[in-house]
Design a protein around this motif. Structure first.
Motif, PDB file in Angstrom:
ATOM      1  N   ASP A 190      56.056 125.225 122.675  1.00 57.14           N
ATOM      2  CA  ASP A 190      54.959 126.159 122.463  1.00 57.14           C
ATOM      3  C   ASP A 190      53.901 125.673 121.469  1.00 57.14           C
ATOM      4  N   VAL A 191      53.562 124.399 121.577  1.00 55.01           N
ATOM      5  CA  VAL A 191      52.445 123.833 120.802  1.00 55.01           C
ATOM      6  C   VAL A 191      51.639 122.966 121.766  1.00 55.01           C
ATOM      7  N   PRO A 192      50.387 122.646 121.421  1.00 48.78           N
ATOM      8  CA  PRO A 192      49.607 121.767 122.304  1.00 48.78           C
ATOM      9  C   PRO A 192      50.308 120.419 122.499  1.00 48.78           C
ATOM     10  N   VAL A 193      50.252 119.896 123.720  1.00 48.17           N
ATOM     11  CA  VAL A 193      50.822 118.577 124.022  1.00 48.17           C
ATOM     12  C   VAL A 193      49.715 117.721 124.621  1.00 48.17           C
ATOM     13  N   TRP A 194      49.574 116.504 124.112  1.00 47.37           N
ATOM     14  CA  TRP A 194      48.557 115.575 124.626  1.00 47.37           C
ATOM     15  C   TRP A 194      49.254 114.315 125.106  1.00 47.37           C
ATOM     16  N   LEU A 195      48.772 113.767 126.211  1.00 46.74           N
ATOM     17  CA  LEU A 195      49.406 112.601 126.830  1.00 46.74           C
ATOM     18  C   LEU A 195      48.385 111.482 126.986  1.00 46.74           C
ATOM     19  N   GLY A 196      48.838 110.247 126.800  1.00 48.64           N
ATOM     20  CA  GLY A 196      47.965 109.101 127.049  1.00 48.64           C
ATOM     21  C   GLY A 196      48.753 107.892 127.493  1.00 48.64           C
ATOM     22  N   ASN A 197      48.074 107.030 128.233  1.00 46.06           N
ATOM     23  CA  ASN A 197      48.623 105.729 128.633  1.00 46.06           C
ATOM     24  C   ASN A 197      48.879 104.886 127.385  1.00 46.06           C
ATOM     25  N   ASP A 198      50.042 104.238 127.299  1.00 45.51           N
ATOM     26  CA  ASP A 198      50.397 103.575 126.038  1.00 45.51           C
ATOM     27  C   ASP A 198      49.440 102.452 125.638  1.00 45.51           C
ATOM     28  N   ALA A 199      48.949 101.688 126.621  1.00 41.51           N
ATOM     29  CA  ALA A 199      48.017 100.607 126.256  1.00 41.51           C
ATOM     30  C   ALA A 199      46.668 101.180 125.814  1.00 41.51           C
ATOM     31  N   ASN A 200      46.205 102.217 126.511  1.00 40.79           N
ATOM     32  CA  ASN A 200      44.969 102.874 126.085  1.00 40.79           C
ATOM     33  C   ASN A 200      45.110 103.428 124.670  1.00 40.79           C
ATOM     34  N   GLU A 245      58.649 111.011 138.765  1.00 40.36           N
ATOM     35  CA  GLU A 245      57.531 110.854 139.688  1.00 40.36           C
ATOM     36  C   GLU A 245      56.721 112.146 139.657  1.00 40.36           C
ATOM     37  N   ASN A 246      55.426 112.019 139.426  1.00 41.93           N
ATOM     38  CA  ASN A 246      54.541 113.193 139.305  1.00 41.93           C
ATOM     39  C   ASN A 246      55.144 114.217 138.353  1.00 41.93           C
ATOM     40  N   PHE A 247      55.565 113.737 137.210  1.00 44.98           N
ATOM     41  CA  PHE A 247      56.315 114.534 136.249  1.00 44.98           C
ATOM     42  C   PHE A 247      55.338 115.214 135.272  1.00 44.98           C
ATOM     43  N   PRO A 248      55.256 116.551 135.286  1.00 39.61           N
ATOM     44  CA  PRO A 248      54.281 117.264 134.432  1.00 39.61           C
ATOM     45  C   PRO A 248      54.805 117.386 133.000  1.00 39.61           C
ATOM     46  N   ILE A 249      54.832 116.266 132.304  1.00 43.36           N
ATOM     47  CA  ILE A 249      55.511 116.209 131.010  1.00 43.36           C
ATOM     48  C   ILE A 249      54.859 117.123 129.975  1.00 43.36           C
ATOM     49  N   SER A 250      53.531 117.224 130.003  1.00 38.78           N
ATOM     50  CA  SER A 250      52.875 118.054 128.994  1.00 38.78           C
ATOM     51  C   SER A 250      53.253 119.526 129.179  1.00 38.78           C
ATOM     52  N   ALA A 251      53.211 120.013 130.420  1.00 32.69           N
ATOM     53  CA  ALA A 251      53.565 121.415 130.677  1.00 32.69           C
ATOM     54  C   ALA A 251      55.021 121.677 130.312  1.00 32.69           C
ATOM     55  N   LYS A 252      55.889 120.735 130.638  1.00 38.38           N
ATOM     56  CA  LYS A 252      57.318 120.928 130.363  1.00 38.38           C
ATOM     57  C   LYS A 252      57.602 120.933 128.854  1.00 38.38           C
ATOM     58  N   LEU A 253      56.939 120.045 128.121  1.00 39.46           N
ATOM     59  CA  LEU A 253      57.127 120.042 126.665  1.00 39.46           C
ATOM     60  C   LEU A 253      56.512 121.295 126.050  1.00 39.46           C
ATOM     61  N   ASN A 254      55.391 121.694 126.596  1.00 34.29           N
ATOM     62  CA  ASN A 254      54.720 122.887 126.091  1.00 34.29           C
ATOM     63  C   ASN A 254      55.586 124.137 126.265  1.00 34.29           C
ATOM     64  N   GLU A 255      56.293 124.228 127.388  1.00 28.63           N
ATOM     65  CA  GLU A 255      57.248 125.339 127.612  1.00 28.63           C
ATOM     66  C   GLU A 255      58.325 125.372 126.528  1.00 28.63           C
ATOM     67  N   ARG A 256      58.811 124.177 126.172  1.00 33.79           N
ATOM     68  CA  ARG A 256      59.922 124.115 125.230  1.00 33.79           C
ATOM     69  C   ARG A 256      59.485 124.306 123.780  1.00 33.79           C
ATOM     70  N   ASP A 311      48.148 110.827 134.368  1.00 35.17           N
ATOM     71  CA  ASP A 311      46.930 111.639 134.309  1.00 35.17           C
ATOM     72  C   ASP A 311      46.868 112.301 132.939  1.00 35.17           C
ATOM     73  N   PRO A 312      46.070 111.747 132.022  1.00 35.30           N
ATOM     74  CA  PRO A 312      46.038 112.295 130.664  1.00 35.30           C
ATOM     75  C   PRO A 312      45.391 113.675 130.607  1.00 35.30           C
ATOM     76  N   TYR A 313      44.499 113.960 131.557  1.00 33.50           N
ATOM     77  CA  TYR A 313      43.783 115.242 131.511  1.00 33.50           C
ATOM     78  C   TYR A 313      44.720 116.402 131.860  1.00 33.50           C
ATOM     79  N   ASN A 314      45.641 116.154 132.784  1.00 37.76           N
ATOM     80  CA  ASN A 314      46.564 117.207 133.201  1.00 37.76           C
ATOM     81  C   ASN A 314      47.996 116.985 132.713  1.00 37.76           C
ATOM     82  N   GLY A 315      48.201 115.911 131.941  1.00 40.18           N
ATOM     83  CA  GLY A 315      49.520 115.703 131.354  1.00 40.18           C
ATOM     84  C   GLY A 315      50.615 115.383 132.345  1.00 40.18           C
TER      85      GLY A 315
END
Lengths: 312, 312
Positions: free
Chosen positions: A100-110, A87-98, A71-75
């Motif tokens: 403290d900068v904006p984190v953006w996520l996308g599907n690799d093929a997209n 599984e259902n891993f909130p990677i953007s929030a977790k990286l953001n915690e560590r 889910d690129p919108y919610n990271g």
């Protein structure tokens, strides 16, 4: 000036690159294996990022390309075949915690499609169809200079359109999808089935057969291997005809290891494509080109995502 | 205040409606047959427009929905099956000469999608898949609140994706397209073939069989007619699964006369669709609804096009 960190997450490798805000050449790159050393993949990812952070410059954001579905919108990464525990891993929030900068996520093929449009083979095109043909088949579509994402960010799964009812089993569990007929896995499976059915081939002595083996045998003139690539190319051409009717792009970009087979795959693809369009106007001025970014597609796609997000 | 003229061009009828700039209810409507009275269809169209022009208000523009294939960017109809002489017909330029106001052109199925998004069943959705199932199958897609058009305006031909290799002949000349398996024409053809093959049915006494006849017979319990609709529904469900993977919409809108068959068509469609998605997340919060605009889809779509052009 601020810098951008681009990340490409794979099942075997984690890659990172640091870019100046307006740069397309990495100031620094690093990579590490995804698994190992008694660390979780996420800990290894955090170490990788820590090691590539600029010494004395702010970071505008971290852009991450990861295998879907996500889910690129919610990271959130829904699942990743080769990384246990995500599984259902909130990677953007977790990286953001560590960090403290904006984190953006996308599907690799997209993101690879976005990268090819911004930095690669599709520069200057507003309507781009991108397919990556390797173990699986991934897709990405640029429409009017914007990445097709869909309501939950799941769009562009172009390997998963059915082109043969009751056809071979796909990695996703459905049957007869493009991925089940034209991916590297599909090509190797087809050869194995034909050998089991008694077909003769230089590949019959091998214990294991990969798509690369098939490609090499085909280049040596092996009839079964040539047939396997030709068949995959025909399925690909048929599917691309449908994508042209659907998206009417001005360029088709083909990436992924299987396309290295060249004309053994691509000549049958073009022949079938040209015979399968409903009207020649879909082919008018259409370019069909190899991807330009190679192994850097994920990193450059992540960089393109960062640029897109920072422009908005 | 300026007014908008909306036009819907069909093979048998020309329809026109006049709207206030901010109105969704026609101030006036007129229709005429496309052919007749020693006039060309274009002359009849010009008379229709002349008769609906406002008496004492300026006109902001004329928006035209027409059967494709056509070039919406340059206002050219490439060909129209039922209107002789409209090959590469520069309708926008010709209307502009006569009426000296902006003229906008769009494919009727694409504009019906735009109309459903702006005024009909898909209001409030940013990602819409629209299919109209009648004699043929047309499509339109809204992505992030914008109509998918493609590089030459030819996109959205969703009836022309192949779902059965070597399948029945399509109106476009290709084989096994969705339109050749699930349109009204396809349903009637299938029944005729089965009757020719010796199948028993209440329809066997008829000289001619239409999709409407099949629908009526199915509602009376005719087994062959029920099978024909069910089969079409299954093909439709399979194709829509692929469209969900491709576009990830939040709503699917189904229009066209064949959908009047209701659950005889739509229950098999839903069953196949649900069994055919690669991941249940594509179905999450997905709505599947009937079109709301009915016969006015073309006119309301043209009005939506005018609004879109005037906002830009």
């Amino acid at each position: 000036m601020s810098q951008i960190i681009a990340i490409d997450i794979g099942g075997t490798q984690l890659r990172a690159a640091r870019f100046a805000m307006d740069g397309q050449t990495a100031l620094q790159t690093r990579r590490t294996s995804t698994q190992g050393d008694g660390q979780t993949p996420f800990e290894r990812l955090c170490d990788l990022i820590t090691n590539i952070l600029p010494a004395d410059q702010p970071v505008a954001g971290i852009a991450v390309a990861a295998p879907g579905p996500l889910d690129p919108y919610n990271g959130i990464i829904f699942s990743t075949p080769n990384i246990a525990g995500w599984e259902n891993f909130p990677i953007s929030a977790k990286l953001n915690e560590r960090f403290d900068v904006p984190v953006w996520l996308g599907n690799d093929a997209n993101l690879a499609a976005l990268g090819e449009w911004k930095f690669g083979a599709a520069r200057g095109h507003k309507h781009v169809l991108y397919l990556t043909i390797s173990t699986g088949i991934g897709g990405g579509v640029i429409i009017d200079d914007r990445l097709l994402a869909g309501t939950r960010g799941l769009a562009g799964e172009l390997g998963h359109v059915q082109i043969m009812q009751g056809g071979p089993l796909c990695g996703c569990g459905q049957r007869g999808h493009l991925e089940a007929l034209a991916s590297g896995t599909a090509i190797a499976n087809f050869v194995r089935e034909q050998l089991a059915g008694g077909e003769k081939s230089s590949l019959s002595r091998r214990a294991q057969i990969s798509a690369r083996d098939v490609s090499e045998a085909a280049q040596q003139g092996d009839a079964l291997a040539i047939h396997a690539l030709s068949r995959a190319g025909e399925h690909l051409g048929q599917a691309i005809a449908g994508f042209l009717h659907t998206f009417n792009p001005s360029i088709v970009v083909l990436g992924g290891g299987v396309t290295q087979s060249g004309d053994l795959l691509l000549a049958p693809m073009r022949r079938t494509l040209e015979a399968s369009v409903m009207d020649k106007s879909f082919l008018k001025n259409l370019q069909i080109v190899p991807a330009a970014l190679g192994d850097d597609a994920g990193l450059m796609g992540a960089l393109a995502l960062a640029h897109t997000m920072l422009e908005d």
